[in-house]
Design an enzyme around this catalytic site. Structure first.
Site, PDB file in Angstrom:
ATOM      1  N   LYS A 122     -17.847  36.677  55.205  1.00  0.00           N
ATOM      2  CA  LYS A 122     -16.701  35.823  54.876  1.00  0.00           C
ATOM      3  C   LYS A 122     -15.415  36.356  55.485  1.00  0.00           C
ATOM      4  O   LYS A 122     -14.420  35.637  55.542  1.00  0.00           O
ATOM      5  CB  LYS A 122     -16.561  35.642  53.365  1.00  0.00           C
ATOM      6  CG  LYS A 122     -16.008  36.826  52.597  1.00  0.00           C
ATOM      7  CD  LYS A 122     -15.735  36.431  51.153  1.00  0.00           C
ATOM      8  CE  LYS A 122     -15.129  37.589  50.367  1.00  0.00           C
ATOM      9  NZ  LYS A 122     -14.768  37.200  48.998  1.00  0.00           N
ATOM     10  N   ASP A 123     -15.429  37.617  55.954  1.00  0.00           N
ATOM     11  CA  ASP A 123     -14.247  38.210  56.576  1.00  0.00           C
ATOM     12  C   ASP A 123     -14.268  38.126  58.098  1.00  0.00           C
ATOM     13  O   ASP A 123     -13.385  38.678  58.758  1.00  0.00           O
ATOM     14  CB  ASP A 123     -14.122  39.689  56.171  1.00  0.00           C
ATOM     15  CG  ASP A 123     -13.822  39.864  54.688  1.00  0.00           C
ATOM     16  OD1 ASP A 123     -13.225  38.944  54.095  1.00  0.00           O
ATOM     17  OD2 ASP A 123     -14.182  40.915  54.134  1.00  0.00           O
ATOM     18  N   ARG A 145      -7.941  29.988  48.871  1.00  0.00           N
ATOM     19  CA  ARG A 145      -8.953  29.170  48.180  1.00  0.00           C
ATOM     20  C   ARG A 145      -8.902  29.405  46.682  1.00  0.00           C
ATOM     21  O   ARG A 145      -8.835  28.439  45.894  1.00  0.00           O
ATOM     22  CB  ARG A 145     -10.352  29.513  48.710  1.00  0.00           C
ATOM     23  CG  ARG A 145     -11.479  28.862  47.885  1.00  0.00           C
ATOM     24  CD  ARG A 145     -12.841  29.406  48.271  1.00  0.00           C
ATOM     25  NE  ARG A 145     -13.010  30.820  47.985  1.00  0.00           N
ATOM     26  CZ  ARG A 145     -13.436  31.322  46.823  1.00  0.00           C
ATOM     27  NH1 ARG A 145     -13.721  30.524  45.812  1.00  0.00           N
ATOM     28  NH2 ARG A 145     -13.582  32.626  46.666  1.00  0.00           N
ATOM     29  N   ARG A 146      -8.951  30.668  46.265  1.00  0.00           N
ATOM     30  CA  ARG A 146      -8.944  30.961  44.837  1.00  0.00           C
ATOM     31  C   ARG A 146      -7.644  30.487  44.191  1.00  0.00           C
ATOM     32  O   ARG A 146      -7.653  29.950  43.078  1.00  0.00           O
ATOM     33  CB  ARG A 146      -9.156  32.454  44.600  1.00  0.00           C
ATOM     34  CG  ARG A 146     -10.593  32.905  44.885  1.00  0.00           C
ATOM     35  CD  ARG A 146     -10.731  34.409  44.808  1.00  0.00           C
ATOM     36  NE  ARG A 146     -12.126  34.835  44.962  1.00  0.00           N
ATOM     37  CZ  ARG A 146     -12.502  35.967  45.538  1.00  0.00           C
ATOM     38  NH1 ARG A 146     -11.592  36.804  46.017  1.00  0.00           N
ATOM     39  NH2 ARG A 146     -13.773  36.275  45.635  1.00  0.00           N
ATOM     40  N   ARG A 183      -4.088  42.665  46.626  1.00  0.00           N
ATOM     41  CA  ARG A 183      -5.016  43.144  47.635  1.00  0.00           C
ATOM     42  C   ARG A 183      -5.445  44.557  47.272  1.00  0.00           C
ATOM     43  O   ARG A 183      -5.037  45.116  46.280  1.00  0.00           O
ATOM     44  CB  ARG A 183      -4.367  43.094  49.026  1.00  0.00           C
ATOM     45  CG  ARG A 183      -4.173  41.661  49.551  1.00  0.00           C
ATOM     46  CD  ARG A 183      -3.826  41.648  51.015  1.00  0.00           C
ATOM     47  NE  ARG A 183      -4.839  42.348  51.797  1.00  0.00           N
ATOM     48  CZ  ARG A 183      -4.573  43.057  52.887  1.00  0.00           C
ATOM     49  NH1 ARG A 183      -3.335  43.176  53.327  1.00  0.00           N
ATOM     50  NH2 ARG A 183      -5.550  43.666  53.544  1.00  0.00           N
ATOM     51  N   ARG A 206      -8.125  46.786  42.474  1.00  0.00           N
ATOM     52  CA  ARG A 206      -7.859  45.497  41.824  1.00  0.00           C
ATOM     53  C   ARG A 206      -8.242  45.541  40.340  1.00  0.00           C
ATOM     54  O   ARG A 206      -7.522  45.024  39.492  1.00  0.00           O
ATOM     55  CB  ARG A 206      -8.620  44.381  42.542  1.00  0.00           C
ATOM     56  CG  ARG A 206      -8.217  44.232  44.001  1.00  0.00           C
ATOM     57  CD  ARG A 206      -8.869  43.019  44.621  1.00  0.00           C
ATOM     58  NE  ARG A 206      -8.886  43.097  46.081  1.00  0.00           N
ATOM     59  CZ  ARG A 206      -9.109  42.074  46.879  1.00  0.00           C
ATOM     60  NH1 ARG A 206      -9.336  40.877  46.383  1.00  0.00           N
ATOM     61  NH2 ARG A 206      -9.110  42.230  48.186  1.00  0.00           N
ATOM     62  N   CYS A 248      -6.812  31.329  57.899  1.00  0.00           N
ATOM     63  CA  CYS A 248      -6.635  32.062  56.644  1.00  0.00           C
ATOM     64  C   CYS A 248      -5.703  31.357  55.668  1.00  0.00           C
ATOM     65  O   CYS A 248      -5.656  31.712  54.494  1.00  0.00           O
ATOM     66  CB  CYS A 248      -6.096  33.462  56.938  1.00  0.00           C
ATOM     67  SG  CYS A 248      -7.356  34.596  57.514  1.00  0.00           S
TER      68      CYS A 248
END
Length: 303
Positions: free
Chosen positions: A83-84, A129-130, A147, A153, A238
């Site tokens: 996904k990155d 997205r989130r 981040r 986190r 992005c």
């Protein structure tokens, strides 16, 4: 003697994933694991932690140093969270293999459900997205930039600096962190390629392509490439809040996706099914863009 060199980012999760690839390669080729070197490479994305990726160069911040090492022959392959990885990759690179996909869902840390967040709760994330999905369910929430690696986190939520965050279940599971509550995919569709580990090598390195092919999980590879084809057709970057998930039943692939406005105020969703060779991602992208309201459409395909 070292037979193969795997490049990876140096975060705990990236190193865990590189060790997974090393174990799979060693088992497939009956090698001692010590014959496969893991080469940590510091990326710009790891060094710059105070700004969103979209502001400082996007997903290339996770890959460009690994690409350079691969191009210059310092490593034989690089290990990525798929996904990155940017949607458009250089022609000289080949995504040669993917490991079996893990849990694709997001996991909510801090409370048991989105509905249980207090009014005006502060939720940390760096993902457009989130952010959009959370605001679509709860417009009252305050979304703040978060981040750092997984433990960073988790610590910021545990300290009370924010009420909650969302992390990929796959990463938490790989690190052995049994925390949080999985969010159903019908409530929050995941990021394209979430939960998949991919291995890239040079397109002209036939030996590496053959070695890596032995550990490729065909179903994961097919699903992730369908999701990436959707991204390519959308011309998503992005900044673009997009979610997608492909699944296979026999030879039939089903691709679901949704596009959202940045503030979650509008969305369009859809699905398509067919064979792997039917360009499903491009077809679904056209359908979604045709039906998307202006607040969503301008974020994709050049606006």
């Amino acid at each position: 003697m070292v037979r193969f060199r795997l490049g990876t980012r140096g975060s705990p999760l990236a190193l865990t994933q590189a060790h997974m690839v090393r174990a799979a390669l060693a088992a497939a080729h009956d090698w001692d694991e010590e014959a496969i070197a893991i080469v940590p490479i510091k990326t710009t994305g790891d060094r710059v932690q105070d700004r969103a990726l979209a502001e400082i160069g996007g997903k290339a911040l996770w890959t460009k140093e690994l690409d350079r090492a691969l191009f210059e022959g310092e490593i034989d392959a690089s290990v990525h969270s798929m996904k990155d990885v940017e949607t458009v990759r250089p022609d000289w690179l080949r995504i040669a293999a993917m490991l079996p996909r893990a849990d694709v869902r997001d996991r909510l840390i801090g409370v048991s459900s989105i509905a249980e967040l207090r009014p005006g709760a502060v939720v940390g994330t760096s993902s457009p997205r989130r952010r959009a999905q959370l605001l679509s369910h709860r417009p009252d929430l305050t979304i703040t930039l978060l981040r750092g690696n997984v433990d960073t986190r988790l610590a910021r939520v545990a300290s009370g600096e924010m009420d909650a965050t969302l992390l990929a279940a796959a990463g938490l599971d790989r690190l052995g962190r049994e925390v949080g509550h999985a969010v159903p995919t019908d409530q929050m569709l995941p990021a394209p390629a979430q939960g998949a580990v991919g291995i890239e090598t040079r397109a002209d390195n036939a030996a590496a392509i053959m070695l890596l092919g032995a550990i490729n999980h065909a179903e994961t590879h097919g699903c992730v490439m369908a999701e990436r084809a959707l991204l390519a057709a959308l011309d998503a970057d992005c900044h673009s809040p997009v979610a997608a998930l492909a699944s296979m039943a026999g030879e039939m692939l089903t691709l679901r996706a949704e596009l959202l406005a940045e503030d979650g105020s509008a969305r369009v969703s859809g699905w398509i099914e067919g064979g792997l060779d039917e360009e499903l991602g491009a077809r679904l992208a056209i359908d979604l863009l045709d039906r998307a309201p202006p607040s969503v459409r301008h974020l994709f395909a050049g606006g």
